[in-house]
Design a protein around this motif. Structure first.
Motif, PDB file in Angstrom:
ATOM      1  N   LYS A  69       3.232  23.796 -25.960  1.00 57.30           N
ATOM      2  CA  LYS A  69       3.800  24.740 -26.940  1.00 57.30           C
ATOM      3  C   LYS A  69       5.061  25.440 -26.420  1.00 57.30           C
ATOM      4  O   LYS A  69       5.955  25.757 -27.198  1.00 57.30           O
ATOM      5  CB  LYS A  69       2.765  25.847 -27.247  1.00 57.30           C
ATOM      6  CG  LYS A  69       1.481  25.351 -27.885  1.00 57.30           C
ATOM      7  CD  LYS A  69       1.687  25.144 -29.392  1.00 57.30           C
ATOM      8  CE  LYS A  69       0.459  24.584 -30.072  1.00 57.30           C
ATOM      9  NZ  LYS A  69       0.145  23.205 -29.757  1.00 57.30           N
ATOM     10  N   ASN A  70       5.089  25.722 -25.132  1.00 59.47           N
ATOM     11  CA  ASN A  70       6.102  26.670 -24.649  1.00 59.47           C
ATOM     12  C   ASN A  70       7.316  26.044 -23.973  1.00 59.47           C
ATOM     13  O   ASN A  70       8.175  26.762 -23.476  1.00 59.47           O
ATOM     14  CB  ASN A  70       5.453  27.670 -23.691  1.00 59.47           C
ATOM     15  CG  ASN A  70       4.413  28.494 -24.411  1.00 59.47           C
ATOM     16  OD1 ASN A  70       4.669  28.984 -25.511  1.00 59.47           O
ATOM     17  ND2 ASN A  70       3.224  28.610 -23.821  1.00 59.47           N
ATOM     18  N   PHE A  71       7.348  24.703 -23.921  1.00 57.75           N
ATOM     19  CA  PHE A  71       8.478  24.041 -23.269  1.00 57.75           C
ATOM     20  C   PHE A  71       9.012  22.943 -24.160  1.00 57.75           C
ATOM     21  O   PHE A  71       8.313  22.436 -25.037  1.00 57.75           O
ATOM     22  CB  PHE A  71       8.048  23.448 -21.915  1.00 57.75           C
ATOM     23  CG  PHE A  71       7.647  24.483 -20.908  1.00 57.75           C
ATOM     24  CD1 PHE A  71       8.611  25.209 -20.219  1.00 57.75           C
ATOM     25  CD2 PHE A  71       6.301  24.745 -20.656  1.00 57.75           C
ATOM     26  CE1 PHE A  71       8.251  26.171 -19.299  1.00 57.75           C
ATOM     27  CE2 PHE A  71       5.931  25.713 -19.738  1.00 57.75           C
ATOM     28  CZ  PHE A  71       6.903  26.424 -19.055  1.00 57.75           C
ATOM     29  N   LYS A  72      10.264  22.560 -23.874  1.00 56.15           N
ATOM     30  CA  LYS A  72      10.872  21.419 -24.572  1.00 56.15           C
ATOM     31  C   LYS A  72      11.593  20.554 -23.535  1.00 56.15           C
ATOM     32  O   LYS A  72      11.817  21.019 -22.388  1.00 56.15           O
ATOM     33  CB  LYS A  72      11.826  21.903 -25.664  1.00 56.15           C
ATOM     34  CG  LYS A  72      12.928  22.797 -25.145  1.00 56.15           C
ATOM     35  CD  LYS A  72      13.777  23.302 -26.286  1.00 56.15           C
ATOM     36  CE  LYS A  72      14.978  24.087 -25.813  1.00 56.15           C
ATOM     37  NZ  LYS A  72      14.814  24.978 -24.673  1.00 56.15           N
ATOM     38  N   THR A  73      11.966  19.363 -23.915  1.00 50.31           N
ATOM     39  CA  THR A  73      12.691  18.527 -22.957  1.00 50.31           C
ATOM     40  C   THR A  73      14.019  19.207 -22.624  1.00 50.31           C
ATOM     41  O   THR A  73      14.633  19.864 -23.471  1.00 50.31           O
ATOM     42  CB  THR A  73      12.941  17.102 -23.502  1.00 50.31           C
ATOM     43  OG1 THR A  73      13.652  17.212 -24.706  1.00 50.31           O
ATOM     44  CG2 THR A  73      11.645  16.352 -23.723  1.00 50.31           C
TER      45      THR A  73
ATOM     46  N   ALA B  70       7.034  13.561 -11.998  1.00 46.59           N
ATOM     47  CA  ALA B  70       5.654  14.003 -11.770  1.00 46.59           C
ATOM     48  C   ALA B  70       5.133  14.664 -13.038  1.00 46.59           C
ATOM     49  O   ALA B  70       5.910  15.246 -13.805  1.00 46.59           O
ATOM     50  CB  ALA B  70       5.613  14.990 -10.607  1.00 46.59           C
ATOM     51  N   VAL B  71       3.820  14.579 -13.239  1.00 47.02           N
ATOM     52  CA  VAL B  71       3.211  15.260 -14.395  1.00 47.02           C
ATOM     53  C   VAL B  71       2.373  16.429 -13.913  1.00 47.02           C
ATOM     54  O   VAL B  71       1.771  16.381 -12.839  1.00 47.02           O
ATOM     55  CB  VAL B  71       2.297  14.330 -15.230  1.00 47.02           C
ATOM     56  CG1 VAL B  71       3.092  13.377 -16.070  1.00 47.02           C
ATOM     57  CG2 VAL B  71       1.274  13.632 -14.358  1.00 47.02           C
ATOM     58  N   THR B  72       2.330  17.472 -14.742  1.00 44.11           N
ATOM     59  CA  THR B  72       1.414  18.576 -14.479  1.00 44.11           C
ATOM     60  C   THR B  72       1.094  19.287 -15.776  1.00 44.11           C
ATOM     61  O   THR B  72       1.724  19.049 -16.808  1.00 44.11           O
ATOM     62  CB  THR B  72       1.985  19.568 -13.447  1.00 44.11           C
ATOM     63  OG1 THR B  72       0.928  20.434 -13.018  1.00 44.11           O
ATOM     64  CG2 THR B  72       3.117  20.412 -14.024  1.00 44.11           C
ATOM     65  N   LYS B  73       0.090  20.153 -15.720  1.00 43.38           N
ATOM     66  CA  LYS B  73      -0.299  20.877 -16.927  1.00 43.38           C
ATOM     67  C   LYS B  73       0.768  21.905 -17.301  1.00 43.38           C
ATOM     68  O   LYS B  73       1.385  22.506 -16.417  1.00 43.38           O
ATOM     69  CB  LYS B  73      -1.629  21.600 -16.682  1.00 43.38           C
ATOM     70  CG  LYS B  73      -2.819  20.670 -16.612  1.00 43.38           C
ATOM     71  CD  LYS B  73      -4.096  21.433 -16.854  1.00 43.38           C
ATOM     72  CE  LYS B  73      -5.310  20.551 -16.702  1.00 43.38           C
ATOM     73  NZ  LYS B  73      -5.307  19.351 -17.543  1.00 43.38           N
ATOM     74  N   GLU B  74       0.904  22.117 -18.582  1.00 42.64           N
ATOM     75  CA  GLU B  74       1.807  23.174 -19.059  1.00 42.64           C
ATOM     76  C   GLU B  74       1.412  24.506 -18.424  1.00 42.64           C
ATOM     77  O   GLU B  74       2.274  25.316 -18.055  1.00 42.64           O
ATOM     78  CB  GLU B  74       1.717  23.287 -20.588  1.00 42.64           C
ATOM     79  CG  GLU B  74       2.528  24.445 -21.128  1.00 42.64           C
ATOM     80  CD  GLU B  74       2.387  24.656 -22.632  1.00 42.64           C
ATOM     81  OE1 GLU B  74       1.361  24.244 -23.206  1.00 42.64           O
ATOM     82  OE2 GLU B  74       3.313  25.243 -23.212  1.00 42.64           O
ATOM     83  N   SER B  75       0.098  24.709 -18.237  1.00 48.38           N
ATOM     84  CA  SER B  75      -0.398  25.994 -17.726  1.00 48.38           C
ATOM     85  C   SER B  75      -0.023  26.233 -16.260  1.00 48.38           C
ATOM     86  O   SER B  75      -0.201  27.331 -15.751  1.00 48.38           O
ATOM     87  CB  SER B  75      -1.913  26.066 -17.883  1.00 48.38           C
ATOM     88  OG  SER B  75      -2.510  25.007 -17.162  1.00 48.38           O
TER      89      SER B  75
END
Ligand SMILES: NC(=O)c1ccc[n+]([C@@H]2O[C@H](COP(=O)([O-])OP(=O)(O)OC[C@H]3O[C@@H](n4cnc5c(N)ncnc54)[C@H](OP(=O)(O)O)[C@@H]3O)[C@@H](O)[C@H]2O)c1
Length: 330
Positions: free
Chosen positions: A86-90, A110-115
């Motif tokens: 919800k809180n980020f965009k590319t 790398a991937v990580t949770k938005e949280s």
């Protein structure tokens, strides 16, 4: 460059072996789950725990499987998102903590949770931000949560000792404590006296001298808390230097620390040892990023390495002699 769903990465495929066991490879490009972001990594930061995991300290919990791409503290730019983010965009510049089990920091993406992702303002470089994650949060949590002190001027006066104040955690701990009403005694090697004083330490003692080994404050102050960033100092050495309710926050707790903690609780001892394990939280990271943006906290960089020389950064961390943080630029 990533191509055909592959990316450049550095991994190791068994326990041990140190820096020479790191291999530059092409690895599968991760894709974000619904609640995750995909980050193009601009900088990553090594912590001693990364090398300890390679050495099997947390075997068989970590790594769960080989090959393993180590490092969890990164900064970069979001290039893809899960549908629930919800809180980020590319295009957003961020700093993030990666999952300890998956690792993944020594890579192009790398991937990580938005949280576990925090926005990074332009005033805070990728290197400064990546450095903050584990070391900065550890410094903050040991002072505020474990020692119960404030890192703003709203708290009562206190005295603390920061051991290994020249290292990644210690250099943040000294600065954060000095934002509060805290008198800081610090231990470091003589070569780092000026550096640690420049961070704000009120008194500095050389850990290689008998006085330093005894961790006595030169002005005779008793410590309300010890932020113990090193190993090998016994409880019996700390104990006479503690105030009536003094705590030793132990960052590398072994069985002895937990037994001592339980014993002190059972016997209602006022002086205690507190085992510490960092729990990286976005609100802590956000707080630290803001302090850096405001110029109240600085990341001191021991050394920077290009991604092609990640193994040299690993070796530097293994040396145990970093002054501030070790950074890899991707
Ligand atoms: N429990 C947790 O959740 C947690 C979280 C973060 C870190 N940690 C642990 O905390 C420890 C510190 O981490 P770090 O990132 O700060 O390490 P670091 O950056 O590698 O620390 C290196 C620094 O420590 C100094 N040092 C080494 N031994 C010392 C001693 N006996 N007295 C005073 N200074 C000494 C070195 O100075 P010289 O070169 O002069 O020797 C060097 O400047 C590590 O063991 C790490 O694994 C635990």
């Amino acid at each position: 460059m990533a191509s055909a769903n592959l990316m450049q990465a550095v991994w190791y495929d068994s326990y041990g072996g140190g820096a020479s066991a790191l291999k530059h490879v092409e690895a599968p490009l991760p894709s974000p789950k619904n609640d995750e972001v995909l980050i193009k990594v601009e900088a990553s930061s090594i912590n001693p725990i990364d090398c300890k995991v390679q050495n099997g300290l947390l075997r068989p919990l970590l790594p769960r499987r080989f090959p393993f791409i180590p490092v969890t503290d990164i900064a970069g730019e979001i290039v893809d998102l899960g549908s629930d983010v919800k809180n980020f965009k590319t295009g957003d510049k961020v700093v993030a903590k990666l999952n300890d089990v998956s690792g993944g920091g020594l890579a192009e993406y790398a991937v990580t949770k938005e949280s576990l992702t925090v926005a990074r303002p332009p005033q805070v470089s990728a290197a400064e931000a990546a450095a903050l994650v584990t070391a900065g949060i550890t410094a903050l949590q040991t002072i505020t949560e474990s020692a119960g002190l404030k890192v703003d001027k709203s708290g009562p006066k206190a005295n603390i000792l920061v051991t290994a104040a020249s290292g990644g955690v210690g250099h943040y701990a000294v600065q954060l404590a000095k934002l509060g009403n805290i008198h800081v005694t610090a231990t470091c090697g003589a070569r780092n006296f000026d550096f640690v004083k420049s961070l704000g330490a009120d008194e500095v003692i050389d850990y290689k001298t008998p006085e330093g080994a005894a961790v006595k404050s030169p002005s005779g102050k008793k410590y309300d808390a010890v932020i113990n960033c090193t190993t090998g100092i016994r409880w019996t050495t700390f104990e006479p230097n503690l105030s009536e309710h003094g705590k030793v926050v132990d960052m590398t707790p072994g069985a002895g620390t937990f037994a001592n903690f339980a014993l002190k609780k059972l016997t209602f001892s006022k002086k205690i040892v507190v085992p510490f394990l960092v729990n990286c939280k976005a609100d802590n990271l956000e707080y630290l990023v803001k302090l850096v943006e405001q110029g109240k906290l600085k990341t001191v960089i021991d050394s920077k390495y290009p991604f092609s020389k990640a193994e040299e950064a690993w070796g530097r961390s293994l040396s145990g002699h970093a002054v501030g943080k070790i950074i890899i630029e991707h």
